[in-house]
Design a protein around this motif. Structure first.
Motif, mmCIF file in Angstrom:
data_model
loop_
_atom_site.group_PDB
_atom_site.id
_atom_site.type_symbol
_atom_site.label_atom_id
_atom_site.label_comp_id
_atom_site.label_asym_id
_atom_site.label_seq_id
_atom_site.Cartn_x
_atom_site.Cartn_y
_atom_site.Cartn_z
ATOM 1 N N MET A 93 98.612 71.189 79.022
ATOM 2 C CA MET A 93 96.970 71.659 79.244
ATOM 3 C C MET A 93 96.068 71.046 78.568
ATOM 4 N N TYR A 94 96.419 70.813 77.226
ATOM 5 C CA TYR A 94 95.287 70.458 76.414
ATOM 6 C C TYR A 94 95.003 68.810 76.680
ATOM 7 N N VAL A 95 95.975 68.124 77.094
ATOM 8 C CA VAL A 95 95.756 66.836 77.241
ATOM 9 C C VAL A 95 94.800 66.451 78.664
ATOM 10 N N VAL A 96 95.254 67.377 79.679
ATOM 11 C CA VAL A 96 94.892 67.469 81.075
ATOM 12 C C VAL A 96 93.412 67.820 80.713
ATOM 13 N N ARG A 97 93.000 68.800 80.079
ATOM 14 C CA ARG A 97 91.578 69.568 79.805
ATOM 15 C C ARG A 97 90.865 68.364 79.112
#
Length: 429
Positions: free
Chosen positions: A253-257
């Motif tokens: 989630m963090y990487v994609v965001r």
């Protein structure tokens, strides 16, 4: 927010320089792993550090880790969807991509562990239904196909959008999109069939997901080794799998965001809610850890005592207690506070959970192997210890990099956040 803006924001994009570097690094690690596997095929399992006693080493640790990570698909996609939890919509596809990549490499690492890949044919030609190995093959295969369908069916409306809204980034994949979804018109009949099929798959995948890790735990529990003779093993493995998978989703989630600037779709609220889920899962897993070790430690049966002393205060104590602290206790402390459930702290917690989960599987496998019930007599000194050879490390790291590479390529080809479902929810609100 307009419908066209949502489509523009969520369509797949070309990799920038950072993305290309990421793919290049992962590819290099995979190539090193392939070279190490070539050496293993040429010279045999003798290139590994596995011997008569530690016959399950780094490869089986990786297998159990991959199976654990794969269970996140059933948690996010199935359980939350059936519970009609709307906020999980942006996370369902991330979870399914992780699940598919993980289960693929769980199967591959088992073939690596066999030594000669043609031995896999013996499982089908001479397998017996009495063997948990056959159960594992059946349940892993079933889980893989259900996960693929749970990724594919909700993708169909998005594939139609990809065909209708061609961009530079999606143009190279138009043939693939047409092959996968040119039949989809989005009419009432198709939508009804699709929704019903997805609900059936969501219901089906939950017992299969529980079965896959229960059967994996039985492979250990039916082997006569200290630390594995436990009726708690099935629930112990499942609770740990849900925690590990949730940690992997948080990291993704963090990487994609960050990489795609999706702050409006993967919001702080998503991190806050996932943080609360991680706390709950960590508490459940901690409970099963206490249950797993407390009673054997209380009784200290002959054979078990050496294994437990090694974990609690011996050579493995630092790794054992560090894993408990890093993967369960510290994440719970951080996530109990609202500031700890913000994106960056959540990302760090996710990394701790995933790394701790891998080491936990390693600790489950190796120390038990080093403490058989029958004492080691008249064996070479190397048989009494185990540290993986560089070939094992290269193959293990190559499989981990391969899983991340599959996820990366799926993100490049397909929308990581469901476009159609996001638009429908936006209209409903």
């Amino acid at each position: 927010m307009r419908e066209e803006q949502v489509i523009e924001d969520l369509l797949p994009r070309k990799f920038g320089k950072t993305g290309q570097l990421w793919v290049g690094v992962l590819s290099c690690i995979c190539l090193v792993g392939l070279y190490a596997y070539y050496r293993q095929l040429r010279y045999g399992l003798g290139v590994t550090a596995m011997r008569d006693y530690v016959s399950w080493g780094l490869y089986i640790s990786n297998f159990v880790f991959f199976v654990a990570i794969s269970l996140v698909g059933s948690l996010i996609t199935a359980i939350l969807r059936l519970a009609n939890v709307k906020w999980s919509t942006p996370l369902t596809r991330i979870a399914e991509m992780i699940a598919i990549a993980a289960i693929m490499f769980a199967a591959l690492i088992i073939i690596v562990d066999m030594g000669r890949p043609e031995r896999l044919l013996n499982v089908f030609a001479h397998g017996r239904i009495q063997s948990p190995i056959i159960w594992d093959v059946v349940v892993i295969t079933t889980y893989f196909f259900i996960s693929c369908l749970l990724l594919y069916l909700p993708l169909l409306p998005d594939i139609k959008i990809l065909i209708d809204h061609q961009r530079t980034a999606t143009r190279p994949f138009q043939r693939l999109y047409r092959f996968l979804g040119s039949f989809w018109k989005g009419n009432t009949g198709q939508v009804a069939i699709s929704d019903r099929a997805i609900n059936i798959l969501c219901i089906t995948i939950i017992p299969v997901a529980f079965g896959i890790h229960t059967v994996t735990s039985w492979l250990f529990a039916t082997t006569f080794r200290p630390g594995w003779d436990s009726t708690n093993f099935g629930a112990y493995f499942i609770s740990g799998a849900f925690l590990a998978g949730s940690g992997a989703v948080v990291v993704a989630m963090y990487v994609v965001r960050k990489a795609y600037g999706m702050d409006h779709y993967i919001t702080d609220d998503h991190f806050d809610k996932m943080g609360k889920i991680v706390v709950l899962l960590a508490l459940v897993y901690l409970y099963f850890n206490i249950s797993e070790y407390l009673l054997p430690a209380f009784k200290m049966k002959e054979g078990e005592d050496a294994h437990l002393r090694e974990l609690f205060s011996g050579d493995w104590a630092l790794r054992f207690w560090a894993t408990i602290f890093i993967s369960m206790l510290l994440p719970m402390v951080i996530l109990l506070f609202p500031k700890g459930r913000r994106p960056l702290p959540m990302f760090l917690v996710g990394i701790m959970v995933v790394i701790g989960a891998w080491f936990k599987r390693y600790i489950i496998v190796v120390p038990s192997m080093l403490h058989p019930f029958l004492p080691m007599h008249d064996v070479p000194l190397s048989y009494k210890s185990y540290f993986p050879s560089w070939e094992e490390w290269a193959i293990a790291c190559g499989s981990l990099a391969g899983g991340m590479l599959v996820i990366t390529l799926l993100i490049r080809i397909f929308p990581i956040v469901p476009i159609h479902e996001t638009i429908e929810e936006m209209k409903a609100n």
